[in-house]
Write an enzyme that holds these catalytic residues in place. Sequence first.
Site, PDB file in Angstrom:
ATOM      1  N   GLY A   1      38.437  44.394  57.801  1.00 24.29           N
ATOM      2  CA  GLY A   1      39.109  44.442  56.508  1.00 24.29           C
ATOM      3  C   GLY A   1      38.612  45.594  55.673  1.00 24.29           C
ATOM      4  O   GLY A   1      37.608  46.240  55.996  1.00 24.29           O
ATOM      5  N   PRO A   2      39.298  45.878  54.589  1.00 31.44           N
ATOM      6  CA  PRO A   2      38.882  46.971  53.700  1.00 31.44           C
ATOM      7  C   PRO A   2      37.506  46.713  53.108  1.00 31.44           C
ATOM      8  O   PRO A   2      37.025  45.571  53.081  1.00 31.44           O
ATOM      9  CB  PRO A   2      39.979  46.975  52.607  1.00 31.44           C
ATOM     10  CG  PRO A   2      41.128  46.228  53.200  1.00 31.44           C
ATOM     11  CD  PRO A   2      40.538  45.223  54.133  1.00 31.44           C
ATOM     12  N   PRO A   3      36.850  47.743  52.621  1.00 31.97           N
ATOM     13  CA  PRO A   3      35.525  47.550  52.003  1.00 31.97           C
ATOM     14  C   PRO A   3      35.610  46.669  50.764  1.00 31.97           C
ATOM     15  O   PRO A   3      36.565  46.739  49.991  1.00 31.97           O
ATOM     16  CB  PRO A   3      35.095  48.982  51.638  1.00 31.97           C
ATOM     17  CG  PRO A   3      35.915  49.881  52.493  1.00 31.97           C
ATOM     18  CD  PRO A   3      37.220  49.171  52.706  1.00 31.97           C
ATOM     19  N   GLY A   4      34.593  45.842  50.588  1.00 31.91           N
ATOM     20  CA  GLY A   4      34.493  45.023  49.388  1.00 31.91           C
ATOM     21  C   GLY A   4      35.281  43.741  49.404  1.00 31.91           C
ATOM     22  O   GLY A   4      35.402  43.082  48.368  1.00 31.91           O
ATOM     23  N   THR A   5      35.818  43.345  50.548  1.00 31.29           N
ATOM     24  CA  THR A   5      36.635  42.128  50.594  1.00 31.29           C
ATOM     25  C   THR A   5      35.819  40.874  50.895  1.00 31.29           C
ATOM     26  O   THR A   5      36.383  39.782  50.913  1.00 31.29           O
ATOM     27  CB  THR A   5      37.742  42.284  51.647  1.00 31.29           C
ATOM     28  OG1 THR A   5      37.169  42.691  52.897  1.00 31.29           O
ATOM     29  CG2 THR A   5      38.757  43.326  51.201  1.00 31.29           C
ATOM     30  N   GLY A   6      34.533  40.999  51.156  1.00 26.55           N
ATOM     31  CA  GLY A   6      33.691  39.818  51.332  1.00 26.55           C
ATOM     32  C   GLY A   6      33.382  39.464  52.766  1.00 26.55           C
ATOM     33  O   GLY A   6      33.136  38.292  53.063  1.00 26.55           O
ATOM     34  N   LYS A   7      33.365  40.435  53.670  1.00 29.91           N
ATOM     35  CA  LYS A   7      33.072  40.135  55.075  1.00 29.91           C
ATOM     36  C   LYS A   7      31.628  39.660  55.252  1.00 29.91           C
ATOM     37  O   LYS A   7      31.371  38.664  55.934  1.00 29.91           O
ATOM     38  CB  LYS A   7      33.345  41.379  55.934  1.00 29.91           C
ATOM     39  CG  LYS A   7      34.782  41.872  55.876  1.00 29.91           C
ATOM     40  CD  LYS A   7      35.008  43.061  56.782  1.00 29.91           C
ATOM     41  CE  LYS A   7      34.314  44.309  56.264  1.00 29.91           C
ATOM     42  NZ  LYS A   7      34.878  44.776  54.981  1.00 29.91           N
TER      43      LYS A   7
ATOM     44  N   GLU B   1      53.134  64.631  29.248  1.00 30.18           N
ATOM     45  CA  GLU B   1      53.020  63.177  29.411  1.00 30.18           C
ATOM     46  C   GLU B   1      54.230  62.453  28.832  1.00 30.18           C
ATOM     47  O   GLU B   1      54.626  61.403  29.351  1.00 30.18           O
ATOM     48  CB  GLU B   1      51.728  62.680  28.757  1.00 30.18           C
ATOM     49  CG  GLU B   1      50.459  63.268  29.324  1.00 30.18           C
ATOM     50  CD  GLU B   1      50.344  63.090  30.820  1.00 30.18           C
ATOM     51  OE1 GLU B   1      50.857  62.080  31.355  1.00 30.18           O
ATOM     52  OE2 GLU B   1      49.766  63.974  31.479  1.00 30.18           O
TER      53      GLU B   1
ATOM     54  N   HIS C   1      56.824  62.278  31.559  1.00 27.72           N
ATOM     55  CA  HIS C   1      56.564  61.169  32.493  1.00 27.72           C
ATOM     56  C   HIS C   1      56.976  59.838  31.882  1.00 27.72           C
ATOM     57  O   HIS C   1      57.616  58.999  32.540  1.00 27.72           O
ATOM     58  CB  HIS C   1      55.073  61.117  32.841  1.00 27.72           C
ATOM     59  CG  HIS C   1      54.610  62.215  33.740  1.00 27.72           C
ATOM     60  ND1 HIS C   1      55.233  62.521  34.923  1.00 27.72           N
ATOM     61  CD2 HIS C   1      53.550  63.073  33.631  1.00 27.72           C
ATOM     62  CE1 HIS C   1      54.593  63.520  35.504  1.00 27.72           C
ATOM     63  NE2 HIS C   1      53.570  63.879  34.737  1.00 27.72           N
TER      64      HIS C   1
END
Length: 664
Positions: free
Chosen positions: A224-230, A446, A449
């Site tokens: 999983g992506p970084p910081g997802t709680g693995k 701006e 936009h």
Amino acid sequence: MSQNDQPDDNKNGPRLNTKPVFIWLLLMVAIIALFNLPGAASGNAVQVLNVSQVLSYAQEKKIRNLTLQPNPTSGSESWVRISGELAVAGADAGDKSRFTADGRLTEKEFELLRASVARDAFKEIPAQTGWTMFLTNVLPTLLVSGVVLFMMYRFLKNANRGAMQFAKSRARLNANEKETTTFKDVAGCDEAKEEVKEIVDFLKDPKRFTKIGASIPKGVLMVGPPGTGKTLLARAVAGEAGVPFLSISGSDFVEMFVGVGAARVRDTFEQARKLAPCIIFIDEIDAVGRQRGAGVGGGNDEREQTLNSLLVEMDGFDGQAGVIVIGATNRSDVLDAALLRPGRFDRQVFVDLPDLRGREAVLAVHAKRFQLGTSVDLQRVARITTGMSGADLANLLNEGALHAGRRNREKVEMVDIEEARDKISYGRERRRVMDVADLRNTAYHEAGHAVVQALIDDGALPLHKVTILPRGRALGMAMLMPTKELLGYTRQRLLDYICMAMAGRIGEKVISGEISNGASSDIKQATRFARQMVCDWGMSDLGPIAFGENSDTVFLGREISRTQTHSDETARRIDEAISAIVREQYARAEKLIADNADAHRKIAEALLLHETLDGVHVMEILKTGAIQTPVAAPATTPAATGPAPSVPPAADAGPGLQSSPTPA
């Protein structure tokens, strides 16, 4: 600090500080040398005389002091050792004053010396015994030799211990933690928790599965992506099961010396077997599990030997031993195929970014340690943090608390959370001295936009704020806030984004008649999305065909180039299709700004006055021609005049998005 958390340098026992010991050893040698070397204490040369010369000097009254000591080693009591100092005048007296002599001395000669030398200068020392000789001559040598041998023994012992411990595992054992992590501490990944709960059930009651022939997976790979709680999820598995937890990083196996990594792998699994049932957690396993043969030269290097040892250990130990390997990585695409096969990592658990309900649950877990005010609505915070991971949400609350602390508030309010969200997503506000013309050019950029985005928005990505205050590398920014989970992007939504990106340059051209490099990032993003629409997503007249394949190198781990798999004629048509998309949206944005020129001008002037406008203010100007809702007062004077910057601003003054709109 617990024993398992001590620094790596002290894991093999306390270091021996040998520096003081060596200093004392040198001091002892120096003292012994001073006492045993003749004349070393005074630094003068010693003359060697015979007995007759000593008697002659005595009769001439040239002896300043005299010492007699019988020498028992000669076998005769009349044999003496004479030492003393002569009364010699002159510049070289210091070099010729001290003397020594050995020889027989009769009773008459003894009385002559006693009478010729002053009473206070004549000294007679008893003969040395065996013990005194031992204490003065032998004992210092034995002491020095003992200290040297002791130091050599300790040095060799520590050297052998260090050599043996060098190949020991660096895994940290977390068996008796004060705060055990459980599934209650993990939020936002319910599906992943369901997958790993089977491991907990097996560790608690293995017979429940083994009696029907089932076997638990030997390895579980969390992707999983970084910081997802693995890592947190792996610790929760160990905490729920109540078993020892050996944690180690993939980079801890790899060393400069060949064979050390493989030995550490074997030692790690040996420790786990002794602690079974046990969990081995290898964080960032891609550091050691990358595909073999992808290195420079493709040789059998240290990393490959470590991987081979890991493959053997994972498939070699008994499946009923209760040792489970959990790996975590965000680059599963670079792992070796042999590592992912059943029997090693049997199961892959994907820990994705949390959705709306997951973000709210994560915020509720982290909010327990913060003093939140009544204005903080965690559900609203979850809605404005689309795309953030669990680590990002924890950082969001912490940044909000820091912001509240700087404002001397007792509790964190919603305004602090919103400011922290803008800071994390777009960067912190930077107030810099700008020329009036540059500031006005940025305001109209701006405003372009803002006008286009407000007109073409379909409700999924509304305008959040527009500001002319620099954030990050941008001089100004139009911020968009998703109102729902954007799992995919339609062709029309991508075209709308390209149209909005082009509006910044058009806004500049309206006020000054010139164009600048302030729209460089807008142009790059619009071109990249147009190319992906044509080459990857089949959103052009060329049809649903993928033109070109991304060439990536596993060793480097990133995309290098796009390989051309089509003819030059097709390449020309691709370039024409990309150019057509960008030019059509440029013309569309130009028409929208021309049709709403009055609103565009009013938004730009409001930006010059207030610096920052909310999306609701832009909509009020478009609908009624004026701002109806009060605008927060600026922190400083809005238009700080001064000399123009010495270097033209190269940073984009265009829209700020959290991530590129790539369909999931």
